[in-house]
Design an enzyme around this catalytic site. Structure first.
Site, PDB file in Angstrom:
ATOM      1  N   ARG A  64       0.745  -1.285  -0.075  1.00 10.25           N
ATOM      2  CA  ARG A  64      -0.065   0.031   0.138  1.00 10.25           C
ATOM      3  C   ARG A  64       0.867   1.289   0.007  1.00 10.25           C
ATOM      4  NH1 ARG A  64      -5.206  -1.756   2.275  1.00 10.25           N
ATOM      5  NH2 ARG A  64      -5.450  -3.558   1.324  1.00 10.25           N
ATOM      6  N   GLU A 104       0.804   3.992   0.993  1.00 11.86           N
ATOM      7  CA  GLU A 104       0.401   4.847   2.242  1.00 11.86           C
ATOM      8  C   GLU A 104       1.127   6.117   2.167  1.00 11.86           C
ATOM      9  OE1 GLU A 104      -2.497   4.316   3.723  1.00 11.86           O
ATOM     10  OE2 GLU A 104      -2.817   2.100   3.775  1.00 11.86           O
ATOM     11  N   ARG A 111      -0.794   2.637  12.778  1.00  4.27           N
ATOM     12  CA  ARG A 111      -1.440   1.392  12.190  1.00  4.27           C
ATOM     13  C   ARG A 111      -1.105   1.021  10.751  1.00  4.27           C
ATOM     14  NH1 ARG A 111      -7.007   1.579  11.334  1.00  4.27           N
ATOM     15  NH2 ARG A 111      -7.460   3.884  10.956  1.00  4.27           N
ATOM     16  N   HIS A 112      -0.417   2.045  10.073  1.00  2.04           N
ATOM     17  CA  HIS A 112      -0.428   1.753   8.742  1.00  2.04           C
ATOM     18  C   HIS A 112       1.219   1.542   8.174  1.00  2.04           C
ATOM     19  CE1 HIS A 112      -4.401   3.962   8.678  1.00  2.04           C
ATOM     20  NE2 HIS A 112      -4.242   3.027   7.467  1.00  2.04           N
ATOM     21  N   GLU A 146     -10.064  -1.402  13.576  1.00  2.00           N
ATOM     22  CA  GLU A 146     -10.338  -2.219  12.666  1.00  2.00           C
ATOM     23  C   GLU A 146      -9.278  -3.158  12.288  1.00  2.00           C
ATOM     24  OE1 GLU A 146     -11.163  -1.210   8.536  1.00  2.00           O
ATOM     25  OE2 GLU A 146      -9.803  -2.682   8.111  1.00  2.00           O
ATOM     26  N   SER A 177     -11.423  -6.696   7.400  1.00  2.00           N
ATOM     27  CA  SER A 177     -12.711  -6.057   6.685  1.00  2.00           C
ATOM     28  C   SER A 177     -13.022  -7.296   5.698  1.00  2.00           C
ATOM     29  CB  SER A 177     -12.335  -4.833   5.919  1.00  2.00           C
ATOM     30  OG  SER A 177     -11.641  -5.150   4.548  1.00  2.00           O
ATOM     31  N   ARG A 237      -1.264  -6.373  12.408  1.00  2.00           N
ATOM     32  CA  ARG A 237      -2.362  -5.503  13.054  1.00  2.00           C
ATOM     33  C   ARG A 237      -2.611  -6.676  14.371  1.00  2.00           C
ATOM     34  NH1 ARG A 237      -6.273  -1.374   9.827  1.00  2.00           N
ATOM     35  NH2 ARG A 237      -4.330  -0.205   9.288  1.00  2.00           N
TER      36      ARG A 237
HETATM   37  O1  4AD Z   1      -9.432  -3.172   4.725  1.00  3.78           O
HETATM   38  P1  4AD Z   1      -8.689  -3.631   3.667  1.00  3.78           P
HETATM   39  O2  4AD Z   1      -7.969  -2.703   2.668  1.00  3.78           O
HETATM   40  O3  4AD Z   1      -9.280  -4.850   2.751  1.00  3.78           O
HETATM   41  C1  4AD Z   1      -8.868  -5.297   1.608  1.00  3.78           C
HETATM   42  O4  4AD Z   1      -7.716  -5.380   1.418  1.00  3.78           O
HETATM   43  C2  4AD Z   1      -9.800  -6.432   1.009  1.00  3.78           C
HETATM   44  N1  4AD Z   1      -9.455  -6.793  -0.474  1.00  3.78           N
HETATM   45  C3  4AD Z   1      -9.865  -7.663   2.059  1.00  3.78           C
HETATM   46  C4  4AD Z   1     -11.268  -8.094   1.963  1.00  3.78           C
HETATM   47  O5  4AD Z   1     -11.091  -9.474   1.791  1.00  3.78           O
HETATM   48  N2  4AD Z   1     -12.293  -7.650   1.974  1.00  3.78           N
HETATM   49  O6  4AD Z   1      -7.259  -4.378   4.340  1.00  3.78           O
HETATM   50  C5  4AD Z   1      -7.305  -5.693   5.036  1.00  3.78           C
HETATM   51  C6  4AD Z   1      -6.706  -5.776   6.099  1.00  3.78           C
HETATM   52  C7  4AD Z   1      -7.298  -4.479   7.239  1.00  3.78           C
HETATM   53  O7  4AD Z   1      -8.435  -4.838   7.912  1.00  3.78           O
HETATM   54  C8  4AD Z   1      -5.998  -4.264   7.978  1.00  3.78           C
HETATM   55  O8  4AD Z   1      -6.238  -5.306   9.224  1.00  3.78           O
HETATM   56  C9  4AD Z   1      -5.101  -4.416   7.185  1.00  3.78           C
HETATM   57  O9  4AD Z   1      -5.675  -5.248   6.183  1.00  3.78           O
HETATM   58  N3  4AD Z   1      -4.399  -3.215   6.550  1.00  3.78           N
HETATM   59  C10 4AD Z   1      -3.205  -2.839   7.062  1.00  3.78           C
HETATM   60  N4  4AD Z   1      -2.384  -3.314   7.728  1.00  3.78           N
HETATM   61  C11 4AD Z   1      -1.329  -2.364   7.822  1.00  3.78           C
HETATM   62  N5  4AD Z   1      -0.881  -1.494   7.115  1.00  3.78           N
HETATM   63  C12 4AD Z   1      -1.943  -0.957   6.175  1.00  3.78           C
HETATM   64  N6  4AD Z   1      -1.481   0.104   5.418  1.00  3.78           N
HETATM   65  C13 4AD Z   1      -2.997  -1.615   6.010  1.00  3.78           C
HETATM   66  N7  4AD Z   1      -4.268  -1.706   5.413  1.00  3.78           N
HETATM   67  C14 4AD Z   1      -4.986  -2.709   5.677  1.00  3.78           C
END
Ligand code: 4AD
Length: 453
Positions: A241, A243, A249-250, A376, A379, A427
């Site tokens: 990502r 970001e 948490r990112h 969170e 998801s 996480r």
């Molecule tokens: O919520 P996210 O973006 O959902 C998806 O990627 C969907 N494709 C998943 C699905 O099957 N619906 O990311 C899923 C999880 C988040 O809940 C969080 O735990 C983690 O990935 N996450 C991160 N962890 C660390 N750094 C980041 N930048 C994150 N972004 C999401």
């Protein structure tokens, strides 16, 4: 013959045995000219080694004691000697109850005498530093950035040794539970043509002249695996990502624990797997990692996680009502996280394009988030398996449908209703252990500023 032994296995039951141990010189202290104490560390266990204390007298003992006293901290050392019961009981929480009376000592790898950080300083809790200060004592506290700069030393602290064992257990349980429920482990490509989650947080690159990006999730290909006839799949793999948010948490690269499954009647079937999986995971950690959790707690104090045998499920409207009753200002259909006021109907557009709208009311979606300690971690959702709807929803969000054509087409050849979820491994570790910062749960974290080490 001296037999190789692990520090953790040295107890009173092996007293008298001739052993050979390799470890790091955690601390050295000379006592007079003839004796030196060497604390040898392996993982998070240490053992005290007495060098030159054999009472042999003469230059030999003094020589080896001097050699030991001169060892730089963190040098890798072999000792050969006899396990003995100490005259006074050993203090110190990670130290073995026995000592080694050293007969031979070898330095295998010499560490620089100018270490940038010491393991003891890195292992100190903030509480200890505050307490020492109150008592007029000055203790070094190494800040997180510096510790991450010298991560290979920082990783040697007991808390870090424990954190990454807990992380491994979580990954392992994720696999085990899903395997026991008939899932198949897969690996999807990380170099892809179109972005998988949409939005700006994508690392773009050149793929032999074609525009490409690093997968923001295994989303598209795990769904295509369902189209490929695998009814239940999971993946443990890197997620990228781009970001630009510097938060606790990112990360820009994290480990995704993902699953996807064909569903029969309702997407709550996915939630049922979430329940079984995470209750089994947390039970397992409390039962089998009690020692690790205690060690982590010593450096990073936290309250044990409370969880229900079945996750509390709150419908969106119900959540809004509860928040309002609690005096939190939220608009109906608003974004819960930012509490910003959003117009009716906007919520569904905050969900990724592949999310299935609710059939009773398309302003809602068949999706869910799971929160741990108020944040969170998971998801998930039912996905759209109708190609026309999928293409339309992608278009509505400004995604170039041409770049994901093969994905959309995958649903033209017959595709079962399906759903799944994704959770970030770091996480889970961070929130289960109450670490407060995701960098502590990543071996070599990649955040918006950090690409090294
Ligand atoms: O919520 P996210 O973006 O959902 C998806 O990627 C969907 N494709 C998943 C699905 O099957 N619906 O990311 C899923 C999880 C988040 O809940 C969080 O735990 C983690 O990935 N996450 C991160 N962890 C660390 N750094 C980041 N930048 C994150 N972004 C999401």
């Amino acid at each position: 013959g001296y037999e190789w032994a692990d520090v953790a296995a040295l107890g009173p039951d092996v007293a008298g045995r001739a052993v050979r141990v390799r470890g790091a010189a955690h601390a050295v202290r000379a006592v007079g000219r003839r004796v030196a104490f060497l604390v040898l560390r392996q993982g998070s266990s240490t053992v005290q080694c007495v060098v030159g204390g054999g009472g042999g007298g003469g230059g030999g003992d003094a020589g080896v004691a001097r050699f030991a006293a001169g060892l730089s901290r963190e040098s890798v050392v072999d000792v050969a000697g006899v396990v003995s019961l100490p005259r006074e009981p050993v203090r110190g929480t990670t130290q073995q109850e026995v000592e080694i009376q050293v007969k031979k000592l070898y330095c295998i790898s010499k560490a620089t005498p100018n270490l940038p950080i010491s393991v003891d300083d890195a292992a100190r809790s903030e509480e200890d530093v505050v307490k020492a200060k109150a008592a007029g004592e000055q203790l070094v506290h190494v800040g997180q950035d510096k510790r991450l700069d010298f991560r290979v030393i920082d990783l040697r602290t007991p808390a870090n040794q424990a954190i990454f064992r807990v992380q491994c257990e979580i990954e392992n349980i994720f696999r085990q539970v899903l395997l026991s429920e008939g899932f198949v482990g897969i690996h999807t490509p990380k170099l892809i043509g179109g972005s998988s989650e949409g939005g700006a947080a994508v690392f773009k690159l050149d793929y032999n002249g074609q525009p490409a990006c690093l997968a923001q999730s295994p989303q598209l290909h795990k769904q295509m695996a369902i189209c490929g006839g695998f009814e239940r799949v999971f993946e443990v793999g890197p997620v990228f990502r781009a970001e630009d948010s510097n938060t606790h948490r990112h990360l820009c690269e994290f480990v995704g624990l993902d699953m996807e499954m064909a569903i029969k009647d309702h997407y709550s079937e996915v939630c049922d797997v979430v329940d079984r999986l995470f209750v089994a995971m947390f039970d397992h950690l409390n039962k089998n990692c009690a020692k690790e959790l205690e060690v982590i707690n010593r450096q990073y104090p936290f309250e044990p996680l409370k969880y229900l045998p079945k996750t509390l499920r709150i419908e969106y409207d119900e959540g809004i009502r509860m928040l309002k009753e609690a005096g939190v200002h939220v608009e109906a259909m608003g974004d819960l996280n930012t509490e910003s006021e959003k117009k009716l109907g906007e919520l569904v557009h905050t969900k990724p394009f592949y999310t299935m709208p609710c059939s009773d009311d398309p302003r809602y979606s068949n999706s869910f988030d799971v929160f741990v300690r108020g944040e969170e971690i998971i998801s998930g959702a039912q996905r759209v398996h109708v190609p026309e709807v999928l293409a339309r929803q992608a278009e509505e969000r400004g995604i170039d449908v041409g770049s994901i054509a093969a994905y959309v087409d995958a649903f033209r050849y017959g595709a079962p209703p399906h759903g799944g979820f994704g959770v970030g491994l770091e996480r889970v570790v961070m929130l289960f252990c109450g670490l407060g910062n995701i960098r502590k749960a990543s071996l070599f974290p990649r955040d918006p500023r950090r690409l090294n080490p």
